[in-house]
Design a protein around this motif. Structure first.
Motif, PDB file in Angstrom:
ATOM      1  N   MET A 154      24.982  44.833  42.677  1.00 54.72           N
ATOM      2  CA  MET A 154      25.747  43.653  42.985  1.00 54.72           C
ATOM      3  C   MET A 154      26.775  43.377  41.881  1.00 54.72           C
ATOM      4  SD  MET A 154      24.371  39.945  43.964  1.00 54.72           S
ATOM      5  CE  MET A 154      25.263  38.538  43.467  1.00 54.72           C
ATOM      6  N   PHE A 155      26.343  43.565  40.624  1.00 50.26           N
ATOM      7  CA  PHE A 155      27.268  43.315  39.522  1.00 50.26           C
ATOM      8  C   PHE A 155      28.454  44.273  39.561  1.00 50.26           C
ATOM      9  CE2 PHE A 155      23.172  41.874  37.552  1.00 50.26           C
ATOM     10  CZ  PHE A 155      23.452  40.539  37.687  1.00 50.26           C
ATOM     11  N   ARG A 156      28.169  45.516  39.892  1.00 56.80           N
ATOM     12  CA  ARG A 156      29.255  46.508  39.986  1.00 56.80           C
ATOM     13  C   ARG A 156      30.230  46.137  41.099  1.00 56.80           C
ATOM     14  NH1 ARG A 156      29.462  49.031  35.338  1.00 56.80           N
ATOM     15  NH2 ARG A 156      27.525  50.022  34.809  1.00 56.80           N
ATOM     16  N   LEU A 157      29.708  45.635  42.188  1.00 56.08           N
ATOM     17  CA  LEU A 157      30.562  45.230  43.301  1.00 56.08           C
ATOM     18  C   LEU A 157      31.492  44.103  42.868  1.00 56.08           C
ATOM     19  CD1 LEU A 157      31.208  45.446  46.341  1.00 56.08           C
ATOM     20  CD2 LEU A 157      29.470  43.715  46.709  1.00 56.08           C
ATOM     21  N   ILE A 158      30.952  43.126  42.162  1.00 54.40           N
ATOM     22  CA  ILE A 158      31.765  42.005  41.695  1.00 54.40           C
ATOM     23  C   ILE A 158      32.781  42.476  40.668  1.00 54.40           C
ATOM     24  CG2 ILE A 158      31.678  39.818  40.421  1.00 54.40           C
ATOM     25  CD1 ILE A 158      28.933  39.381  41.840  1.00 54.40           C
ATOM     26  N   GLN A 159      32.375  43.397  39.792  1.00 50.92           N
ATOM     27  CA  GLN A 159      33.291  43.909  38.782  1.00 50.92           C
ATOM     28  C   GLN A 159      34.455  44.664  39.421  1.00 50.92           C
ATOM     29  OE1 GLN A 159      30.727  46.267  36.314  1.00 50.92           O
ATOM     30  NE2 GLN A 159      30.564  44.642  34.784  1.00 50.92           N
ATOM     31  N   SER A 160      34.228  45.266  40.564  1.00 53.97           N
ATOM     32  CA  SER A 160      35.269  46.076  41.204  1.00 53.97           C
ATOM     33  C   SER A 160      36.314  45.238  41.940  1.00 53.97           C
ATOM     34  CB  SER A 160      34.634  47.078  42.157  1.00 53.97           C
ATOM     35  OG  SER A 160      34.057  46.398  43.256  1.00 53.97           O
ATOM     36  N   ILE A 161      36.081  43.936  42.064  1.00 52.78           N
ATOM     37  CA  ILE A 161      37.049  43.088  42.765  1.00 52.78           C
ATOM     38  C   ILE A 161      38.272  42.883  41.863  1.00 52.78           C
ATOM     39  CG2 ILE A 161      37.465  40.806  43.759  1.00 52.78           C
ATOM     40  CD1 ILE A 161      34.443  40.683  44.330  1.00 52.78           C
ATOM     41  N   PRO A 162      39.463  43.312  42.309  1.00 56.76           N
ATOM     42  CA  PRO A 162      40.653  43.231  41.447  1.00 56.76           C
ATOM     43  C   PRO A 162      41.356  41.864  41.474  1.00 56.76           C
ATOM     44  CG  PRO A 162      41.186  44.412  43.451  1.00 56.76           C
ATOM     45  CD  PRO A 162      39.719  44.075  43.528  1.00 56.76           C
ATOM     46  N   SER A 163      40.850  40.925  42.186  1.00 55.61           N
ATOM     47  CA  SER A 163      41.519  39.641  42.347  1.00 55.61           C
ATOM     48  C   SER A 163      41.478  38.822  41.061  1.00 55.61           C
ATOM     49  CB  SER A 163      40.850  38.845  43.467  1.00 55.61           C
ATOM     50  OG  SER A 163      41.329  37.525  43.495  1.00 55.61           O
ATOM     51  N   PRO A 164      42.598  38.161  40.718  1.00 60.11           N
ATOM     52  CA  PRO A 164      42.592  37.273  39.550  1.00 60.11           C
ATOM     53  C   PRO A 164      41.686  36.060  39.762  1.00 60.11           C
ATOM     54  CG  PRO A 164      44.822  37.468  40.460  1.00 60.11           C
ATOM     55  CD  PRO A 164      43.916  38.301  41.299  1.00 60.11           C
ATOM     56  N   LYS A 165      41.445  35.708  41.022  1.00 59.33           N
ATOM     57  CA  LYS A 165      40.548  34.583  41.309  1.00 59.33           C
ATOM     58  C   LYS A 165      39.102  34.924  40.961  1.00 59.33           C
ATOM     59  CE  LYS A 165      43.281  32.527  44.988  1.00 59.33           C
ATOM     60  NZ  LYS A 165      43.285  32.097  46.383  1.00 59.33           N
ATOM     61  N   ALA A 166      38.779  36.207  40.898  1.00 57.70           N
ATOM     62  CA  ALA A 166      37.412  36.623  40.586  1.00 57.70           C
ATOM     63  C   ALA A 166      37.151  36.649  39.079  1.00 57.70           C
ATOM     64  CB  ALA A 166      37.139  38.004  41.176  1.00 57.70           C
ATOM     65  N   GLU A 167      38.199  36.600  38.262  1.00 57.59           N
ATOM     66  CA  GLU A 167      38.029  36.702  36.808  1.00 57.59           C
ATOM     67  C   GLU A 167      37.151  35.605  36.212  1.00 57.59           C
ATOM     68  OE1 GLU A 167      38.738  39.256  34.828  1.00 57.59           O
ATOM     69  OE2 GLU A 167      39.346  40.220  36.697  1.00 57.59           O
ATOM     70  N   PRO A 168      37.328  34.331  36.587  1.00 59.42           N
ATOM     71  CA  PRO A 168      36.431  33.313  36.014  1.00 59.42           C
ATOM     72  C   PRO A 168      34.963  33.575  36.361  1.00 59.42           C
ATOM     73  CG  PRO A 168      38.296  32.255  37.080  1.00 59.42           C
ATOM     74  CD  PRO A 168      38.372  33.716  37.402  1.00 59.42           C
ATOM     75  N   PHE A 169      34.712  34.019  37.565  1.00 54.65           N
ATOM     76  CA  PHE A 169      33.343  34.327  37.976  1.00 54.65           C
ATOM     77  C   PHE A 169      32.805  35.511  37.181  1.00 54.65           C
ATOM     78  CE2 PHE A 169      30.246  36.375  40.840  1.00 54.65           C
ATOM     79  CZ  PHE A 169      29.325  35.342  40.883  1.00 54.65           C
ATOM     80  N   LYS A 170      33.636  36.524  36.956  1.00 52.49           N
ATOM     81  CA  LYS A 170      33.219  37.681  36.176  1.00 52.49           C
ATOM     82  C   LYS A 170      32.870  37.274  34.742  1.00 52.49           C
ATOM     83  CE  LYS A 170      36.132  41.086  38.536  1.00 52.49           C
ATOM     84  NZ  LYS A 170      37.234  42.039  38.314  1.00 52.49           N
ATOM     85  N   ARG A 171      33.694  36.406  34.140  1.00 54.50           N
ATOM     86  CA  ARG A 171      33.423  35.941  32.779  1.00 54.50           C
ATOM     87  C   ARG A 171      32.118  35.145  32.726  1.00 54.50           C
ATOM     88  NH1 ARG A 171      39.011  35.344  32.710  1.00 54.50           N
ATOM     89  NH2 ARG A 171      38.884  33.136  33.222  1.00 54.50           N
ATOM     90  N   TRP A 172      31.913  34.279  33.733  1.00 55.13           N
ATOM     91  CA  TRP A 172      30.687  33.496  33.784  1.00 55.13           C
ATOM     92  C   TRP A 172      29.470  34.411  33.929  1.00 55.13           C
ATOM     93  CZ3 TRP A 172      27.168  33.238  37.856  1.00 55.13           C
ATOM     94  CH2 TRP A 172      26.138  32.321  37.675  1.00 55.13           C
ATOM     95  N   LEU A 173      29.581  35.407  34.796  1.00 53.97           N
ATOM     96  CA  LEU A 173      28.496  36.346  35.023  1.00 53.97           C
ATOM     97  C   LEU A 173      28.178  37.127  33.743  1.00 53.97           C
ATOM     98  CD1 LEU A 173      26.674  37.264  37.311  1.00 53.97           C
ATOM     99  CD2 LEU A 173      28.349  39.011  37.866  1.00 53.97           C
ATOM    100  N   ALA A 174      29.198  37.539  33.012  1.00 57.02           N
ATOM    101  CA  ALA A 174      28.986  38.253  31.753  1.00 57.02           C
ATOM    102  C   ALA A 174      28.315  37.344  30.723  1.00 57.02           C
ATOM    103  CB  ALA A 174      30.312  38.769  31.214  1.00 57.02           C
ATOM    104  N   LYS A 175      28.731  36.078  30.682  1.00 51.52           N
ATOM    105  CA  LYS A 175      28.145  35.124  29.733  1.00 51.52           C
ATOM    106  C   LYS A 175      26.662  34.900  30.035  1.00 51.52           C
ATOM    107  CE  LYS A 175      28.346  30.283  28.505  1.00 51.52           C
ATOM    108  NZ  LYS A 175      28.252  29.113  29.304  1.00 51.52           N
ATOM    109  N   VAL A 176      26.342  34.680  31.299  1.00 51.79           N
ATOM    110  CA  VAL A 176      24.947  34.449  31.691  1.00 51.79           C
ATOM    111  C   VAL A 176      24.106  35.695  31.430  1.00 51.79           C
ATOM    112  CG1 VAL A 176      23.440  34.012  33.675  1.00 51.79           C
ATOM    113  CG2 VAL A 176      25.495  32.652  33.350  1.00 51.79           C
ATOM    114  N   GLY A 177      24.649  36.852  31.722  1.00 52.28           N
ATOM    115  CA  GLY A 177      23.934  38.098  31.454  1.00 52.28           C
ATOM    116  C   GLY A 177      23.631  38.274  29.976  1.00 52.28           C
ATOM    117  N   LYS A 178      24.606  37.965  29.121  1.00 46.25           N
ATOM    118  CA  LYS A 178      24.388  38.063  27.673  1.00 46.25           C
ATOM    119  C   LYS A 178      23.316  37.076  27.227  1.00 46.25           C
ATOM    120  CE  LYS A 178      26.612  37.660  23.166  1.00 46.25           C
ATOM    121  NZ  LYS A 178      25.369  37.219  22.601  1.00 46.25           N
ATOM    122  N   GLU A 179      23.359  35.851  27.768  1.00 48.26           N
ATOM    123  CA  GLU A 179      22.346  34.849  27.409  1.00 48.26           C
ATOM    124  C   GLU A 179      20.944  35.335  27.778  1.00 48.26           C
ATOM    125  OE1 GLU A 179      23.563  31.310  29.418  1.00 48.26           O
ATOM    126  OE2 GLU A 179      25.155  30.873  27.975  1.00 48.26           O
TER     127      GLU A 179
END
Length: 105
Positions: A1-26
């Motif tokens: 699922m994470f790879r699928l989200i990472q593959s989305i090239p939309s600029p609208k997906a960037e905030p979600f990607k950053r949030w997902l990376a932050k939560v994953g690191k936590e």
């Protein structure tokens, strides 16, 4: 699922990607240091409106349960328990009594 989200090239997906990376690191940090997870859990319970006494009791219970399971893992509990079960099974086989007849309940 994470790879699928990472593959989305939309600029609208960037905030979600950053949030997902932050939560994953936590969560990875919490695996390394479980006290971080306990603090996050305490904050969550406080936000939900649980009483402080209840939160403290809950956290103590979790810590005690963890200590108990750590003690079981460090001792021979599992081996002794499995040996006991094997001895019971061999006794049942030797004497011909089904396991259900041995249960007191």
């Amino acid at each position: 699922m994470f790879r699928l989200i990472q593959s989305i090239p939309s600029p609208k997906a960037e905030p979600f990607k950053r949030w997902l990376a932050k939560v994953g690191k936590e969560r990875l940090d919490e695996i390394e240091n479980p006290e971080l997870a306990m603090g996050r859990m305490q904050e969550l319970y406080e936000k939900k409106g649980y009483p402080k006494e209840w939160i403290d009791k809950r956290l103590r219970g979790i810590a005690l349960r963890q200590d108990l399971t750590d003690e079981w893992e460090s001792s021979q509990f599992e081996k002794e328990f499995s040996d006991w079960i094997a001895a019971q099974n061999s006794w049942v086989e030797k004497n011909g009594i089904p396991g259900a007849d041995l249960r007191p309940w």
